[in-house]
Enzyme design. Structure first.
Site, PDB file in Angstrom:
ATOM      1  CE  LYS A  63      35.814  33.829  35.094  1.00 57.99           C
ATOM      2  NZ  LYS A  63      35.764  35.166  34.457  1.00 57.99           N
ATOM      3  CB  THR A  64      42.483  35.216  38.767  1.00 63.92           C
ATOM      4  OG1 THR A  64      42.521  35.850  37.487  1.00 63.92           O
ATOM      5  CG2 THR A  64      43.717  35.618  39.568  1.00 63.92           C
ATOM      6  CG  ASN A  85      38.058  34.936  39.981  1.00 60.85           C
ATOM      7  OD1 ASN A  85      38.905  34.195  40.480  1.00 60.85           O
ATOM      8  ND2 ASN A  85      38.229  35.527  38.802  1.00 60.85           N
ATOM      9  CE1 TYR A 149      47.851  41.855  43.995  1.00 60.84           C
ATOM     10  CE2 TYR A 149      45.665  42.825  44.251  1.00 60.84           C
ATOM     11  CZ  TYR A 149      46.751  42.500  43.457  1.00 60.84           C
ATOM     12  OH  TYR A 149      46.748  42.831  42.120  1.00 60.84           O
ATOM     13  CG  HIS A 189      40.148  41.122  31.727  1.00 62.28           C
ATOM     14  ND1 HIS A 189      39.157  40.237  31.382  1.00 62.28           N
ATOM     15  CD2 HIS A 189      40.790  40.563  32.790  1.00 62.28           C
ATOM     16  CE1 HIS A 189      39.194  39.183  32.178  1.00 62.28           C
ATOM     17  NE2 HIS A 189      40.187  39.356  33.051  1.00 62.28           N
ATOM     18  CG  ASP A 232      46.108  33.303  36.362  1.00 59.81           C
ATOM     19  OD1 ASP A 232      46.677  33.721  35.336  1.00 59.81           O
ATOM     20  OD2 ASP A 232      45.327  34.004  37.033  1.00 59.81           O
ATOM     21  CG  HIS A 233      43.620  32.798  33.415  1.00 63.24           C
ATOM     22  ND1 HIS A 233      43.738  33.926  32.632  1.00 63.24           N
ATOM     23  CD2 HIS A 233      43.391  33.247  34.672  1.00 63.24           C
ATOM     24  CE1 HIS A 233      43.577  35.002  33.373  1.00 63.24           C
ATOM     25  NE2 HIS A 233      43.369  34.622  34.634  1.00 63.24           N
ATOM     26  CG  HIS A 338      40.437  34.775  32.230  1.00 63.08           C
ATOM     27  ND1 HIS A 338      40.182  34.312  33.504  1.00 63.08           N
ATOM     28  CD2 HIS A 338      40.725  36.098  32.368  1.00 63.08           C
ATOM     29  CE1 HIS A 338      40.323  35.304  34.371  1.00 63.08           C
ATOM     30  NE2 HIS A 338      40.643  36.410  33.717  1.00 63.08           N
TER      31      HIS A 338
END
Length: 401
Positions: A63-64, A85, A149, A189, A232-233, A338
Site C-alpha cells: 500500500k501507498t 493506509n 500535500y 485504479h 511504492d508498489h 494493490h
C-alpha cells in the site's frame, strides 16, 4: 583558540562543499513492466546513463503510505508503525487514515526515523515536495523545507518548486529532496494496469521526467544531482467478479473487520478468535487466513500491536469485502488495485538512478525498497540508524567504486 575555530570552520566548509545532491522521485503505482512498453524514452535514456533494477520489491502490505515510509525509513511497516493506509489503535480507539490531515501530521503514529531526520542531524539540508510522513507537526522530525500535500496541485508547479529550492544560495540550498506524483496509481485504479489510459499516463510522466532533467541542466546542475526514481508498489487487475464476502462468512459473529480488498484485519471478542478463525479456514477459497502470530516470517507483518488478531490475505486479483464495500466497489468501478503479497511481480515497482554516484548502463535484478535508506546514507557518507531492516550490502553495488 581563534585559529582552531577558523580551522574547524574551514574544514566544515570543505565537507559541506562536497555534499552530494539527491532528488528522490516517487511515481505512485508505477509497475515495473511499464518501462518495457516502448513509451518511456526518457527513462530508457536514464537506464543507459545510470542504473536500472528489473523491479523494486515493495514491503507488505503493498500500500501507498506503508511503502513510502519503508523507502524513507528502511523499515518494514510493522516496525515503522504505518501498517496500512488506514487502521485503528485498538487501545484508544483512535483512527489513522491517509486522507486525514490531523492523523497524518501526528508524530505518535510514526515509529521509524525518516532519512531527512537522519540527514538533518548530520548537517545535510533536506526538503520534501510531498512524501508521506513529511508533514509531522514535530519540527525535529520534519525536513528543513516542505510543502503540505495538495492532491490537485499542478505537476509543473511541483517541478518548479524543487528547481527553485536548488537555486537558493548554497548555504540555504537543500541537498536531499523528495518529489511525489500520484498519476499512475490514480489511473491504474480507475482503468487497470493494461489499459490505453494507463499507457497515456505513463508516457506523460516520462515527459515530465524529461522536463525535470532539462530543468536541472538549465540550472547548471545536470552533472551534480543524483536522480532516483522509484514506485511504492505495482498494480494488478481486479473486478467485481472476483470478490469474497467476509461479512457473509462471519454472519452473526462478534468481531470487527478492518480494511478491504487485498487485506483484511479482524479483531475478535474474548474467547471468540478460535471460532472465527476456524469458520474462515473452513470456507477458505481465494484467500488465506492466519492468526496474527502464525503469519509466515516472509510477510514481516506480525509484530505491531495494532495488527488484528486474525489476518486475511486475498489471492492476487481477488477482493475481500462486505456488502457495503461491494456496493462501493460497483459504484466506483475500480479496475486495478494493490496491497497484495509483496513477492508477486504485479506488486513490484521501478528503481532507476543516474548521477555522479551511480554506475552507468548497469542493469541488475530486483532490489528491496527497505534498502534505499541505507543507500542514501552511503551516498551522503552519514550514519544510518542501527534499528533498520534495510541492508546496504543488498544494493551498494549500484554505486560507483
Amino acid at each position: 583558540m581563534k585559529k582552531v575555530f577558523v580551522l574547524l570552520l574551514v574544514l566544515f566548509s570543505i565537507v559541506s562543499a562536497q555534499q552530494p545532491y539527491v532528488l528522490l522521485i516517487s511515481f505512485d503505482g508505477f509497475r515495473w513492466d511499464y518501462l518495457d512498453r516502448g513509451i518511456t524514452p526518457v527513462m530508457k535514456d536514464m537506464e543507459q546513463n545510470g542504473v536500472r533494477a528489473i523491479s523494486l520489491r515493495a514491503s507488505y502490505p503493498t500500500k501507498t503510505f506503508p511503502n513510502h515510509l519503508s523507502i524513507i525509513t528502511g523499515m518494514y511497516p510493522q516496525n515503522h508503525g504505518i501498517i496500512t493506509n488506514g487502521f485503528t489503535d485498538p487501545f484508544s480507539g483512535e483512527y489513522y487514515r491517509l486522507g486525514d490531515t490531523v492523523s497524518v501530521r501526528d508524530a505518535k503514529w510514526y515509529l521509524g526515523e525518516a532519512f531527512w531526520t537522519t540527514a538533518k542531524r548530520q548537517g545535510v539540508k533536506t526538503a520534501s515536495y510531498f512524501w508521506p510522513g513529511s508533514e509531522l507537526n514535530t519540527p525535529s522530525r520534519s525536513p528543513n523545507y516542505r510543502e503540505h500535500y495538495e492532491h490537485k496541485r499542478p505537476y509543473a508547479k511541483r517541478v518548479e518548486g524543487i528547481l527553485n529550492w536548488l537555486k537558493k544560495p548554497y548555504e540555504e540550498r537543500p541537498h536531499f529532496i523528495t518529489l511525489y506524483f500520484d498519476a499512475t496509481d490514480t489511473y491504474g485504479h480507475k482503468y487497470g494496469p493494461n489499459s490505453n489510459e494507463i499507457n497515456t499516463c505513463v508516457a506523460s510522466l516520462d515527459t515530465l521526467l524529461g522536463t525535470i532533467r532539462t530543468g536541472l541542466a538549465d540550472a547548471g546542475m545536470k552533472d551534480s544531482v543524483n536522480i532516483i526514481v522509484v514506485a511504492d508498489h505495482g498494480m494488478t487487475e481486479v473486478s467485481t467478479e472476483k470478490v469474497v464476502m467476509i461479512d457473509e462468512i462471519l454472519a452473526d459473529m462478534e468481531c470487527k473487520l478492518e480494511g478491504s480488498g487485498p487485506l483484511m484485519l479482524i479483531n475478535t471478542e474474548d474467547g471468540k478468535r478460535e471460532e472465527i478463525y476456524n469458520k474462515l479456514l473452513n470456507r477458505k477459497e481465494h484467500y488465506r487466513v492466519y492468526k496474527k502470530e502464525s503469519l509466515p516470517e516472509y510477510y514481516h507483518f506480525n509484530k505491531h500491536p495494532f495488527i488484528g488478531d486474525i489476518v486475511v490475505v486475498a489471492d492476487i486479483g481477488w477482493s475481500l469485502t462486505t456488502k457495503n464495500g461491494f456496493n462501493k466497489m460497483k459504484k466506483y468501478g475500480s479496475k486495478g488495485n494493490h496491497g497484495y503479497e509483496k513477492d508477486h511481480m504485479d506488486m513490484h515497482g521501478i528503481f532507476l538512478a543516474e548521477g555522479p554516484s551511480f554506475k552507468k548502463n548497469y542493469l541488475t535484478g530486483t532490489v528491496w525498497n527497505i534498502d534505499i535508506y541505507p543507500l542514501l546514507c552511503k551516498i551522503f557518507n552519514i550514519y544510518p540508524r542501527n534499528n533498520i531492516d534495510g541492508k546496504l550490502e543488498r544494493i551498494e553495488f549500484v554505486l560507483k567504486d
